[in-house]
Write an enzyme that holds these catalytic residues in place. Structure first.
Site, PDB file in Angstrom:
ATOM      1  N   PRO A   9       0.791  -1.223   0.000  1.00 22.21           N
ATOM      2  CA  PRO A   9       0.000   0.000   0.000  1.00 22.21           C
ATOM      3  C   PRO A   9       0.826   1.277   0.000  1.00 22.21           C
ATOM      4  O   PRO A   9       1.845   1.368   0.684  1.00 22.21           O
ATOM      5  CB  PRO A   9      -0.832  -0.102   1.278  1.00 22.21           C
ATOM      6  N   ASN A  10       0.326   2.224  -0.775  1.00 25.26           N
ATOM      7  CA  ASN A  10       0.851   3.592  -0.890  1.00 25.26           C
ATOM      8  C   ASN A  10       2.139   3.698  -1.687  1.00 25.26           C
ATOM      9  O   ASN A  10       2.595   4.810  -1.971  1.00 25.26           O
ATOM     10  CB  ASN A  10       1.026   4.236   0.504  1.00 25.26           C
ATOM     11  N   ARG A  17       5.541  12.268  -2.725  1.00 29.05           N
ATOM     12  CA  ARG A  17       5.536  12.854  -1.377  1.00 29.05           C
ATOM     13  C   ARG A  17       6.702  12.258  -0.577  1.00 29.05           C
ATOM     14  O   ARG A  17       7.218  11.214  -0.940  1.00 29.05           O
ATOM     15  CB  ARG A  17       4.228  12.528  -0.643  1.00 29.05           C
ATOM     16  N   TYR A  22      11.754   8.618   1.102  1.00 32.33           N
ATOM     17  CA  TYR A  22      11.665   7.576   0.070  1.00 32.33           C
ATOM     18  C   TYR A  22      12.358   7.937  -1.244  1.00 32.33           C
ATOM     19  O   TYR A  22      12.361   7.113  -2.168  1.00 32.33           O
ATOM     20  CB  TYR A  22      10.185   7.256  -0.196  1.00 32.33           C
ATOM     21  N   ASN A  73       8.103  -5.706  -0.796  1.00 36.06           N
ATOM     22  CA  ASN A  73       7.982  -4.524   0.060  1.00 36.06           C
ATOM     23  C   ASN A  73       6.497  -4.417   0.372  1.00 36.06           C
ATOM     24  O   ASN A  73       5.720  -3.870  -0.413  1.00 36.06           O
ATOM     25  CB  ASN A  73       8.489  -3.261  -0.640  1.00 36.06           C
ATOM     26  N   ALA A  76       3.093  -0.886   4.837  1.00 37.39           N
ATOM     27  CA  ALA A  76       2.622  -0.936   6.229  1.00 37.39           C
ATOM     28  C   ALA A  76       2.101  -2.325   6.622  1.00 37.39           C
ATOM     29  O   ALA A  76       2.083  -2.660   7.812  1.00 37.39           O
ATOM     30  CB  ALA A  76       1.536   0.111   6.443  1.00 37.39           C
ATOM     31  N   GLU A  97      12.708  -9.658   1.965  1.00 37.37           N
ATOM     32  CA  GLU A  97      11.876  -8.555   2.459  1.00 37.37           C
ATOM     33  C   GLU A  97      12.643  -7.257   2.213  1.00 37.37           C
ATOM     34  O   GLU A  97      13.841  -7.173   2.496  1.00 37.37           O
ATOM     35  CB  GLU A  97      11.629  -8.740   3.962  1.00 37.37           C
ATOM     36  N   HIS A  99      12.688  -2.869   2.358  1.00 37.57           N
ATOM     37  CA  HIS A  99      12.172  -1.550   2.735  1.00 37.57           C
ATOM     38  C   HIS A  99      13.110  -0.487   2.191  1.00 37.57           C
ATOM     39  O   HIS A  99      14.342  -0.614   2.334  1.00 37.57           O
ATOM     40  CB  HIS A  99      12.058  -1.416   4.257  1.00 37.57           C
ATOM     41  N   ARG A 106      13.245   4.532  12.491  1.00 37.37           N
ATOM     42  CA  ARG A 106      11.992   5.295  12.452  1.00 37.37           C
ATOM     43  C   ARG A 106      11.124   4.952  13.677  1.00 37.37           C
ATOM     44  O   ARG A 106      11.628   4.456  14.674  1.00 37.37           O
ATOM     45  CB  ARG A 106      11.288   5.004  11.121  1.00 37.37           C
TER      46      ARG A 106
HETATM   47  O1  CA2 Z   1      10.553   1.861   3.775  1.00 32.20           O
HETATM   48  C1  CA2 Z   1       9.694   1.194   3.178  1.00 32.20           C
HETATM   49  O2  CA2 Z   1       9.850   0.774   2.028  1.00 32.20           O
HETATM   50  C2  CA2 Z   1       8.346   0.912   3.847  1.00 32.20           C
HETATM   51  O3  CA2 Z   1       7.989  -0.435   3.550  1.00 32.20           O
HETATM   52  C3  CA2 Z   1       7.365   1.885   3.220  1.00 32.20           C
HETATM   53  C4  CA2 Z   1       5.980   1.862   3.864  1.00 32.20           C
HETATM   54  C5  CA2 Z   1       6.074   1.949   5.375  1.00 32.20           C
HETATM   55  O4  CA2 Z   1       4.789   1.778   5.950  1.00 32.20           O
HETATM   56  C6  CA2 Z   1       7.013   0.913   5.947  1.00 32.20           C
HETATM   57  O5  CA2 Z   1       7.089   1.071   7.340  1.00 32.20           O
HETATM   58  C7  CA2 Z   1       8.393   1.066   5.349  1.00 32.20           C
HETATM   59  C8  CA2 Z   1       5.122   3.026   3.381  1.00 32.20           C
HETATM   60  C9  CA2 Z   1       5.080   3.195   1.912  1.00 32.20           C
HETATM   61  C10 CA2 Z   1       4.443   4.520   1.629  1.00 32.20           C
HETATM   62  O6  CA2 Z   1       5.108   5.080   0.562  1.00 32.20           O
HETATM   63  C11 CA2 Z   1       4.881   6.376   0.286  1.00 32.20           C
HETATM   64  C12 CA2 Z   1       5.705   6.939  -0.655  1.00 32.20           C
HETATM   65  C13 CA2 Z   1       5.523   8.262  -0.991  1.00 32.20           C
HETATM   66  C14 CA2 Z   1       4.525   9.013  -0.389  1.00 32.20           C
HETATM   67  C15 CA2 Z   1       3.717   8.443   0.560  1.00 32.20           C
HETATM   68  C16 CA2 Z   1       3.882   7.110   0.890  1.00 32.20           C
END
Ligand code: CA2
Length: 144
Positions: A9-10, A17, A22, A73, A76, A97, A99, A106
């Protein structure tokens, strides 16, 4: 050999953003670099993203017949999903896995991963380069 690269997700918002966490690349940019890396390694990839837990579970099931390795990946869902862990336990090949960020630097709720219990390796904090590094690792594991 085929590798499923699953994104949760996301991650479709990548590059739009929170670039300080990221980076600036979009998910399409990451997919293009994975395609290049996979071609160099002689691997096929299926690069997929969903915001839905059940869709990720379905793709893991599909990978049981269609893929030799998985990079995931789970976003969340990493920190919440026993369903994704159970699906990965039904997959026989190597699982990485991944990230983009260093989840251990974090919030504390990101420190626990259900998926790590099944992963052969965990990649965190290497930015989007982690995807290419994970492909290299799977190539090595599958050649052994
Ligand atoms: O660091 C990572 O790749 C995560 O898997 C990314 C997840 C987060 O919940 C994990 O704890 C770590 C979130 C992905 C959201 O990605 C976004 C990217 C740009 C803008 C908003 C969200």
């Amino acid at each position: 050999m085929t590798i499923y690269i699953l994104n949760g997700p996301n991650l479709n918002l990548l590059g739009q953003r929170q670039p300080e966490i990221y980076g600036h690349e979009t998910l399409a940019d990451v997919e293009a670099r994975c395609e290049t890396e996979a071609r160099d390694l002689g691997l096929e990839i299926r690069f997929l993203q969903s915001n839905h837990e059940g869709q990720l579970v379905d793709w893991i099931h599909e990978a049981r017949m269609a893929a030799q390795g998985i990079i995931i990946n789970a976003g969340a869902y990493t920190h919440t999903s026993v369903a994704i862990l159970d699906a990965l336990k039904a997959f026989d090949g190597p699982v990485i896995e991944l990230h983009i960020s260093n989840v251990h630097a974090r919030e504390s709720f990101r420190h626990h991963s259900y998926i790590s219990a099944r992963a052969d390796g965990v990649m965190a904090g290497f930015g989007t380069q982690g995807y290419e590094l994970a492909l290299q690792r799977l190539h090595r594991l599958l050649a052994a």
